[in-house]
Motif scaffolding. Structure first.
Motif, PDB file in Angstrom:
ATOM      1  N   ARG A  51       0.840  -1.207   0.000  1.00  0.00           N
ATOM      2  CA  ARG A  51       0.000   0.000   0.000  1.00  0.00           C
ATOM      3  C   ARG A  51       0.870   1.249   0.000  1.00  0.00           C
ATOM      4  O   ARG A  51       0.624   2.200  -0.759  1.00  0.00           O
ATOM      5  CB  ARG A  51      -0.912  -0.003   1.227  1.00  0.00           C
ATOM      6  N   ARG A  52       1.908   1.266   0.845  1.00  0.00           N
ATOM      7  CA  ARG A  52       2.826   2.408   0.897  1.00  0.00           C
ATOM      8  C   ARG A  52       3.599   2.546  -0.408  1.00  0.00           C
ATOM      9  O   ARG A  52       3.867   3.658  -0.883  1.00  0.00           O
ATOM     10  CB  ARG A  52       3.787   2.258   2.075  1.00  0.00           C
ATOM     11  N   LEU A  53       3.957   1.398  -0.986  1.00  0.00           N
ATOM     12  CA  LEU A  53       4.682   1.424  -2.259  1.00  0.00           C
ATOM     13  C   LEU A  53       3.829   2.034  -3.362  1.00  0.00           C
ATOM     14  O   LEU A  53       4.308   2.846  -4.157  1.00  0.00           O
ATOM     15  CB  LEU A  53       5.094   0.004  -2.664  1.00  0.00           C
ATOM     16  N   VAL A  54       2.574   1.624  -3.425  1.00  0.00           N
ATOM     17  CA  VAL A  54       1.673   2.163  -4.457  1.00  0.00           C
ATOM     18  C   VAL A  54       1.545   3.673  -4.280  1.00  0.00           C
ATOM     19  O   VAL A  54       1.626   4.441  -5.258  1.00  0.00           O
ATOM     20  CB  VAL A  54       0.285   1.496  -4.380  1.00  0.00           C
ATOM     21  N   GLU A  55       1.356   4.095  -3.053  1.00  0.00           N
ATOM     22  CA  GLU A  55       1.196   5.525  -2.769  1.00  0.00           C
ATOM     23  C   GLU A  55       2.437   6.313  -3.176  1.00  0.00           C
ATOM     24  O   GLU A  55       2.331   7.350  -3.852  1.00  0.00           O
ATOM     25  CB  GLU A  55       0.926   5.707  -1.272  1.00  0.00           C
ATOM     26  N   TYR A  56       3.615   5.827  -2.783  1.00  0.00           N
ATOM     27  CA  TYR A  56       4.839   6.566  -3.111  1.00  0.00           C
ATOM     28  C   TYR A  56       5.165   6.434  -4.605  1.00  0.00           C
ATOM     29  O   TYR A  56       5.678   7.375  -5.221  1.00  0.00           O
ATOM     30  CB  TYR A  56       6.023   6.077  -2.277  1.00  0.00           C
ATOM     31  N   THR A  57       4.864   5.282  -5.178  1.00  0.00           N
ATOM     32  CA  THR A  57       5.139   5.090  -6.607  1.00  0.00           C
ATOM     33  C   THR A  57       4.317   6.054  -7.451  1.00  0.00           C
ATOM     34  O   THR A  57       4.810   6.606  -8.443  1.00  0.00           O
ATOM     35  CB  THR A  57       4.856   3.636  -7.027  1.00  0.00           C
TER      36      THR A  57
END
Length: 265
Positions: A51-57
């Motif tokens: 979830r954090r990866l998607v947001e930062y990506t």
């Protein structure tokens, strides 16, 4: 294995500090999925990391696309499509997490991170780096050099304007090389008409100067005839050489009348 995959390497750098910093942050976030937690918390930990990866990506892709747009990167639309595919893949992975066993989850996550980030950086973002290096080398060739200056502001200003206009035309890549050269020819012809009218108003336009203009236009027309269809590399090289020779020759032609120019201006 995950630890080796998630280790940042200088070979991933594209030479742009802001973009490289964001890439490193993606690696740091992804590493959180493999931090030590109890088996019962493993799936939740991975899901939160994704979830954090998607947001930062999403943030990173927006920034990278803005950067490419500012630099006039010609493959922006294609690159944006790749970004969209990665986001879709990341969301699909997150939906599958509850269905996977922990060993399968870790294996597929490591494989996906390789695809989402490492392969994308080394294969696609590196193309941005190569293009930028080429662009900056070319821009250097078409920079105004004070040795071209005639010290007569009306004429120097006109010459200075030609270089950035030409760079923008080439880097935008909205035309074939032949189309671009043909447009440049028309711009240069109009520029010479304006210059000749200016010199005529000062009563210092000479036959030699008119001949110099004609020779320069002839050189450009020969470039158009010899240009291979869509040969961008040849275009950039020949245009750089043309402008260097054109400005030097043109300066010499005007300096032949330096005494008259000094009196008139």
């Amino acid at each position: 294995m995950p630890e080796r995959i998630l280790q940042w390497k200088e070979e991933y750098s594209i030479g742009e500090e802001e973009i490289d910093s964001q890439h490193k942050r993606l690696f740091e976030i992804a590493a959180g999925a493999f931090s030590i937690v109890s088996p019962s918390e493993r799936a939740a930990k991975v899901k939160e990391t994704i979830r954090r990866l998607v947001e930062y990506t999403r943030f990173h892709f927006d920034e990278e696309e803005r950067f490419m747009k500012e630099e006039l990167y010609p493959h922006l639309d294609t690159h944006k499509e790749l970004h969209e595919e990665i986001i879709i893949s990341m969301n699909a992975f997150m939906r599958r997490i509850p269905e996977m066993k922990i060993q399968e989850l870790e294996k597929e996550l490591a494989f996906s991170i390789q695809s989402w980030f490492i392969d994308h950086i080394t294969q696609k973002d590196k193309q941005i780096q190569a293009w930028l290096q080429k662009k900056r080398r070319f821009e250097g060739l078409l920079e105004w050099n004070e040795e071209y200056a005639l010290k007569y502001e009306p004429l120097d200003s006109a010459y200075k304007a030609i270089l950035p206009e030409t760079k923008e035309m080439i880097l935008a890549r909205e035309e074939t090389p032949k189309q671009l050269l043909a447009r440049l020819e028309q711009n240069l012809i109009q520029h010479y008409r304006d210059e000749e009218a200016y010199l005529q108003s000062k009563k210092i336009l000479t036959p030699e100067h008119l001949l110099a203009h004609k020779k320069i236009i002839d050189i450009l027309q020969n470039l158009i005839k010899k240009m291979r269809f869509n040969d961008q590399n040849m275009l950039e090289r020949d245009l750089a050489l043309f402008f260097q020779g054109y400005l030097t020759r043109h300066k010499h032609s005007l300096l032949m009348n330096q005494e008259s120019l000094s009196i008139s201006l």
